[in-house]
Scaffold this motif. Structure first.
Motif, PDB file in Angstrom:
ATOM      1  N   VAL A  24     -20.630  40.553   8.066  1.00 22.80           N
ATOM      2  CA  VAL A  24     -19.552  41.025   7.189  1.00 22.80           C
ATOM      3  C   VAL A  24     -19.886  40.701   5.738  1.00 22.80           C
ATOM      4  O   VAL A  24     -19.711  41.534   4.843  1.00 22.80           O
ATOM      5  N   ARG A  25     -20.376  39.494   5.475  1.00 21.51           N
ATOM      6  CA  ARG A  25     -20.739  39.094   4.103  1.00 21.51           C
ATOM      7  C   ARG A  25     -21.796  40.031   3.537  1.00 21.51           C
ATOM      8  O   ARG A  25     -21.652  40.536   2.415  1.00 21.51           O
ATOM      9  N   LYS A  26     -22.846  40.306   4.313  1.00 22.68           N
ATOM     10  CA  LYS A  26     -23.918  41.205   3.848  1.00 22.68           C
ATOM     11  C   LYS A  26     -23.385  42.622   3.637  1.00 22.68           C
ATOM     12  O   LYS A  26     -23.756  43.295   2.674  1.00 22.68           O
ATOM     13  N   GLY A  27     -22.529  43.059   4.535  1.00 21.96           N
ATOM     14  CA  GLY A  27     -21.951  44.402   4.402  1.00 21.96           C
ATOM     15  C   GLY A  27     -21.113  44.534   3.141  1.00 21.96           C
ATOM     16  O   GLY A  27     -21.184  45.544   2.443  1.00 21.96           O
ATOM     17  N   ARG A  28     -20.329  43.513   2.830  1.00 18.58           N
ATOM     18  CA  ARG A  28     -19.515  43.535   1.612  1.00 18.58           C
ATOM     19  C   ARG A  28     -20.404  43.539   0.367  1.00 18.58           C
ATOM     20  O   ARG A  28     -20.126  44.244  -0.593  1.00 18.58           O
ATOM     21  N   GLU A  29     -21.450  42.750   0.377  1.00 16.87           N
ATOM     22  CA  GLU A  29     -22.365  42.722  -0.771  1.00 16.87           C
ATOM     23  C   GLU A  29     -23.001  44.090  -0.983  1.00 16.87           C
ATOM     24  O   GLU A  29     -23.105  44.566  -2.116  1.00 16.87           O
ATOM     25  N   ALA A  43     -16.387  36.239  -1.231  1.00 12.97           N
ATOM     26  CA  ALA A  43     -16.846  36.001   0.144  1.00 12.97           C
ATOM     27  C   ALA A  43     -15.670  36.143   1.103  1.00 12.97           C
ATOM     28  O   ALA A  43     -14.689  35.406   0.987  1.00 12.97           O
ATOM     29  N   PRO A  44     -15.735  37.060   2.063  1.00 17.15           N
ATOM     30  CA  PRO A  44     -14.601  37.294   2.969  1.00 17.15           C
ATOM     31  C   PRO A  44     -14.168  36.063   3.755  1.00 17.15           C
ATOM     32  O   PRO A  44     -12.989  35.898   4.023  1.00 17.15           O
ATOM     33  N   GLN A  45     -15.082  35.193   4.090  1.00 15.49           N
ATOM     34  CA  GLN A  45     -14.763  34.032   4.925  1.00 15.49           C
ATOM     35  C   GLN A  45     -14.291  32.827   4.095  1.00 15.49           C
ATOM     36  O   GLN A  45     -13.756  31.884   4.639  1.00 15.49           O
ATOM     37  N   ASP A  46     -14.452  32.890   2.791  1.00 17.51           N
ATOM     38  CA  ASP A  46     -14.092  31.772   1.912  1.00 17.51           C
ATOM     39  C   ASP A  46     -12.564  31.653   1.826  1.00 17.51           C
ATOM     40  O   ASP A  46     -11.884  32.618   1.475  1.00 17.51           O
ATOM     41  N   PRO A  47     -12.007  30.479   2.117  1.00 17.81           N
ATOM     42  CA  PRO A  47     -10.549  30.308   2.022  1.00 17.81           C
ATOM     43  C   PRO A  47     -10.000  30.634   0.625  1.00 17.81           C
ATOM     44  O   PRO A  47      -8.853  31.064   0.494  1.00 17.81           O
ATOM     45  N   ALA A  48     -10.818  30.475  -0.404  1.00 21.51           N
ATOM     46  CA  ALA A  48     -10.363  30.796  -1.765  1.00 21.51           C
ATOM     47  C   ALA A  48     -10.092  32.295  -1.918  1.00 21.51           C
ATOM     48  O   ALA A  48      -9.194  32.688  -2.664  1.00 21.51           O
ATOM     49  N   THR A  49     -10.853  33.125  -1.213  1.00 17.97           N
ATOM     50  CA  THR A  49     -10.615  34.577  -1.251  1.00 17.97           C
ATOM     51  C   THR A  49      -9.240  34.882  -0.674  1.00 17.97           C
ATOM     52  O   THR A  49      -8.484  35.677  -1.229  1.00 17.97           O
ATOM     53  N   PHE A  50      -8.913  34.229   0.431  1.00 21.12           N
ATOM     54  CA  PHE A  50      -7.578  34.389   1.024  1.00 21.12           C
ATOM     55  C   PHE A  50      -6.497  33.903   0.062  1.00 21.12           C
ATOM     56  O   PHE A  50      -5.499  34.593  -0.163  1.00 21.12           O
ATOM     57  N   GLU A  51      -6.690  32.746  -0.526  1.00 25.75           N
ATOM     58  CA  GLU A  51      -5.685  32.168  -1.431  1.00 25.75           C
ATOM     59  C   GLU A  51      -5.438  33.065  -2.651  1.00 25.75           C
ATOM     60  O   GLU A  51      -4.307  33.214  -3.093  1.00 25.75           O
ATOM     61  N   ARG A  52      -6.496  33.658  -3.189  1.00 22.29           N
ATOM     62  CA  ARG A  52      -6.328  34.557  -4.348  1.00 22.29           C
ATOM     63  C   ARG A  52      -5.524  35.799  -3.968  1.00 22.29           C
ATOM     64  O   ARG A  52      -4.896  36.419  -4.810  1.00 22.29           O
ATOM     65  N   SER A  53      -5.563  36.163  -2.691  1.00 17.91           N
ATOM     66  CA  SER A  53      -4.926  37.401  -2.227  1.00 17.91           C
ATOM     67  C   SER A  53      -3.484  37.206  -1.787  1.00 17.91           C
ATOM     68  O   SER A  53      -2.815  38.178  -1.442  1.00 17.91           O
ATOM     69  N   ARG A  54      -3.001  36.011  -1.790  1.00 14.09           N
ATOM     70  CA  ARG A  54      -1.636  35.747  -1.312  1.00 14.09           C
ATOM     71  C   ARG A  54      -0.597  36.356  -2.250  1.00 14.09           C
ATOM     72  O   ARG A  54      -0.714  36.285  -3.462  1.00 14.09           O
ATOM     73  N   VAL A  55       0.418  36.913  -1.636  1.00 10.36           N
ATOM     74  CA  VAL A  55       1.553  37.436  -2.385  1.00 10.36           C
ATOM     75  C   VAL A  55       2.360  36.241  -2.879  1.00 10.36           C
ATOM     76  O   VAL A  55       2.468  35.230  -2.197  1.00 10.36           O
ATOM     77  N   HIS A  56       2.905  36.351  -4.067  1.00  4.44           N
ATOM     78  CA  HIS A  56       3.672  35.266  -4.664  1.00  4.44           C
ATOM     79  C   HIS A  56       5.146  35.637  -4.775  1.00  4.44           C
ATOM     80  O   HIS A  56       5.641  35.922  -5.859  1.00  4.44           O
ATOM     81  N   PRO A  57       5.874  35.649  -3.656  1.00  6.69           N
ATOM     82  CA  PRO A  57       7.287  36.011  -3.743  1.00  6.69           C
ATOM     83  C   PRO A  57       8.030  35.035  -4.644  1.00  6.69           C
ATOM     84  O   PRO A  57       7.707  33.863  -4.714  1.00  6.69           O
ATOM     85  N   GLY A  58       8.986  35.565  -5.341  1.00  9.87           N
ATOM     86  CA  GLY A  58       9.752  34.746  -6.272  1.00  9.87           C
ATOM     87  C   GLY A  58       9.326  34.967  -7.700  1.00  9.87           C
ATOM     88  O   GLY A  58      10.091  34.724  -8.621  1.00  9.87           O
ATOM     89  N   HIS A  59       8.113  35.468  -7.908  1.00  9.15           N
ATOM     90  CA  HIS A  59       7.648  35.724  -9.264  1.00  9.15           C
ATOM     91  C   HIS A  59       8.363  36.921  -9.887  1.00  9.15           C
ATOM     92  O   HIS A  59       8.258  37.148 -11.076  1.00  9.15           O
TER      93      HIS A  59
END
Length: 189
Positions: A24-29, A43-59
């Motif tokens: 998946v990583r190579k395919g994305r690159e 990086a799809p598997q990096d937890p930081a990628t998930f965290e950046r993508s989180r919706v921020h309800p309340g904003h």
């Protein structure tokens, strides 16, 4: 989208198979390479990628996001309550469109049997303009306008609360990037 979320939606994964993670990583690159991407590919598997993508309800407490959320809620309410704005079955609903290319305005007329008709004016113009409507004839009551203060607009240059389109037509002033929704008056239905 309904309130202008600013978090990017990046592709993320949580695979347990390392071979799949690497594929998946190579395919994305490779995919990003075709976009002439500058910088590191998320990086799809990096937890930081998930965290950046989180919706921020309340904003949506931010005035601009709150106004956008109010706009979407009103659009959804109207779609639920006005049959002419609902999904169309060609046997029961009809529509017509007019384009005013020089003014960058699109006018949509939608109706269904025995119900109120809807007239939607969409301005894609970057400066205020005027357009003269000759049809659909009838009397129309304003139900929604994007330039209202509750939707983040200035409240200035509000459209007329009622339009009467007769043989001579009616001229409507349309602010930059505006949307107006009129419904047929009960006397016109």
């Amino acid at each position: 989208e309904e309130y202008g979320e600013t978090a990017p939606f990046q592709y993320f994964t949580d695979h347990g198979d390392q071979a799949l993670v690497e594929a998946v990583r190579k395919g994305r690159e490779a995919e990003f390479e075709s976009f002439s991407w500058q910088g590191e590919v998320p990086a799809p598997q990096d937890p930081a990628t998930f965290e950046r993508s989180r919706v921020h309800p309340g904003h949506q407490a931010n005035a601009e996001q709150g106004a956008l959320l109010c706009w979407y809620r009103r659009l959804i309410d109207l779609r639920k309550s006005v049959m002419a704005l609902q999904a169309q079955d060609s046997n029961e609903h009809s529509h017509r469109a007019w384009t005013y290319e020089a003014q960058q305005v699109l006018v949509l007329h939608r109706w269904s049997p025995d119900e109120q008709a809807a007239l939607l004016l969409l301005g894609f113009n970057s400066t205020p303009i005027s357009v003269t409507l000759h049809e659909p004839q009838g009397q129309w009551d304003l139900r929604l306008e994007s330039s209202g203060e509750n939707f983040g607009g200035t409240g200035k240059n509000a459209p007329p609360t009622q339009l009467t389109i007769g043989q001579g037509g009616v001229t409507v002033k349309i602010p930059a990037y505006a949307a107006f929704l009129y419904l047929s008056s009960p006397t016109s239905a």
